[in-house]
Design an enzyme around this catalytic site. Sequence first.
Site, PDB file in Angstrom:
ATOM      1  N   HIS A   1      33.759  -1.136 -19.182  1.00 18.69           N
ATOM      2  CA  HIS A   1      32.334  -0.871 -19.340  1.00 18.69           C
ATOM      3  C   HIS A   1      31.896  -1.252 -20.750  1.00 18.69           C
ATOM      4  O   HIS A   1      32.686  -1.194 -21.695  1.00 18.69           O
ATOM      5  CB  HIS A   1      32.027   0.604 -19.106  1.00 18.69           C
TER       6      HIS A   1
ATOM      7  N   ARG B   1      38.319  -3.093 -10.683  1.00 21.08           N
ATOM      8  CA  ARG B   1      37.527  -3.303  -9.474  1.00 21.08           C
ATOM      9  C   ARG B   1      38.396  -3.969  -8.410  1.00 21.08           C
ATOM     10  O   ARG B   1      39.351  -4.677  -8.722  1.00 21.08           O
ATOM     11  CB  ARG B   1      36.301  -4.163  -9.779  1.00 21.08           C
TER      12      ARG B   1
ATOM     13  N   HIS C   1      35.773   1.754  -4.150  1.00 23.74           N
ATOM     14  CA  HIS C   1      35.203   1.708  -5.495  1.00 23.74           C
ATOM     15  C   HIS C   1      35.130   3.111  -6.116  1.00 23.74           C
ATOM     16  O   HIS C   1      35.075   3.251  -7.349  1.00 23.74           O
ATOM     17  CB  HIS C   1      33.807   1.072  -5.463  1.00 23.74           C
TER      18      HIS C   1
ATOM     19  N   ARG D   1      37.462   4.339  -9.174  1.00 19.97           N
ATOM     20  CA  ARG D   1      37.134   4.169 -10.592  1.00 19.97           C
ATOM     21  C   ARG D   1      36.390   5.393 -11.131  1.00 19.97           C
ATOM     22  O   ARG D   1      36.712   5.922 -12.188  1.00 19.97           O
ATOM     23  CB  ARG D   1      36.286   2.894 -10.785  1.00 19.97           C
TER      24      ARG D   1
ATOM     25  N   LYS E   1      33.334  -8.948 -14.299  1.00 20.97           N
ATOM     26  CA  LYS E   1      31.905  -8.771 -14.035  1.00 20.97           C
ATOM     27  C   LYS E   1      31.061  -9.094 -15.261  1.00 20.97           C
ATOM     28  O   LYS E   1      29.968  -9.653 -15.144  1.00 20.97           O
ATOM     29  CB  LYS E   1      31.661  -7.326 -13.590  1.00 20.97           C
TER      30      LYS E   1
ATOM     31  N   TYR F   1      32.435  -6.025 -29.067  1.00 23.35           N
ATOM     32  CA  TYR F   1      33.539  -6.302 -28.143  1.00 23.35           C
ATOM     33  C   TYR F   1      34.834  -6.649 -28.860  1.00 23.35           C
ATOM     34  O   TYR F   1      34.868  -7.467 -29.778  1.00 23.35           O
ATOM     35  CB  TYR F   1      33.181  -7.444 -27.192  1.00 23.35           C
TER      36      TYR F   1
END
Length: 408
Positions: free
Chosen positions: A361, A245, A335, A338, A272, A370
């Site tokens: 994501h 980003r 943006h 992406r 984010k 994760y």
Amino acid sequence: MPKTATPLTDTRIKSLKPKPSRYSVSDGGGLILEVMASGSKIWRYRYSLHGKQQPMVTIGEYPSTSLLAARERARRYAEIVAGGISPVADAKKDRGAVKNLDTVKEFGAYWIEQQMADKSAEYQRTTKRALEKDVYPALGNKPLAEVTPGDVLAICDRIKKRGAPKMALHTRNVIKRMFEYAIARQLVLTNPASAIVARFVATQESRDRVLSPEEIGRVLRAVYASSIRRPLKLAIHLLVLTMVRKSELIEARWDELDLDDAIWRIPADRMKKDREHWVYLSSQAVAMFRELLDSRTSAEYVFPTVRGVDRPIAKSTLNQAIRALDMEVQHFVLHDFRRTASTHLHEMGQPSDAIEKALAHTIKGIKGVYNRAEYAPERKRILQLWAEFVDAQIDEGRKVVIGRFGTA
């Protein structure tokens, strides 16, 4: 000795104000500029023939006839006079050959002629259509200098009412580019379309913009051909290659980068999803970061502001740089890089989970547990593949020196 005239400049000419009666300012070589009580400024050529002062020859009005054009005419008339001939006949022919660019339609036709020859057939077609369908019917006979932001907004509103908001935005952009050229030719001082903010004309109903391969190359070639600072050019290129980003890139710190291992570790507090993210850098991206390192002006930030304080560039800096570019790519924002990378990598048949992890994501289900280094080999491979794909698009039709990043 006679006093030598100080050559005029465009800045000085613009500063000349009208007086109750007209007056003259000399540029030298017989060329003078007459400032009329009305405010208009007329180029004239003063000369003598056979030892007698002759009536002055009118060259044209400034700024329709530029300073350089007036000097060239005066030089040519001096050669004619040196041959013992009056330049009056030639001056009349010259004035007759000058196109009247006073109205929107007259200038629009001139702009198309001068600026569209090297554009694609589709770009020329859509530009002419916007002018002929909406701009000329509303403003064609209006003097160029009298067009207001309200005039531009009224055109956009009419187009939106017939259910074509994107065409309204395209038409606003056509007017904006036309007036930018008029300003460059000193025919007007302001751009009425610049006052109409794009997002107030039309917005994408959903952000689904994906740049075509050709558009990727066109954007980056325009970036490198522009006059923006080198670090900003590299920032935009890195935004494409790393798939991060904008905020994650512009706030990058040197201590996050391990260029020997080609890994950029972005801490959780800058992400984010509040999770640390690792970016596996392509050889091209590593080379760009090394160039930035060699010329760095901040011990902390990769992209520091030039305002004398140690902090990153503003969030709007890259947006402003992109908006200033002259390119034929419509309706995209930074943006979209992406989404563009994700779309093309999927079309290449690359594994979806690795692409999603490269974009930071979240993957739902058991596969989404994760792990900051999950799919590391695949992510390294697809980011290198993506960098080489982007290189190929830049090379297609390239006319500017960009730099061969990450190649032997």
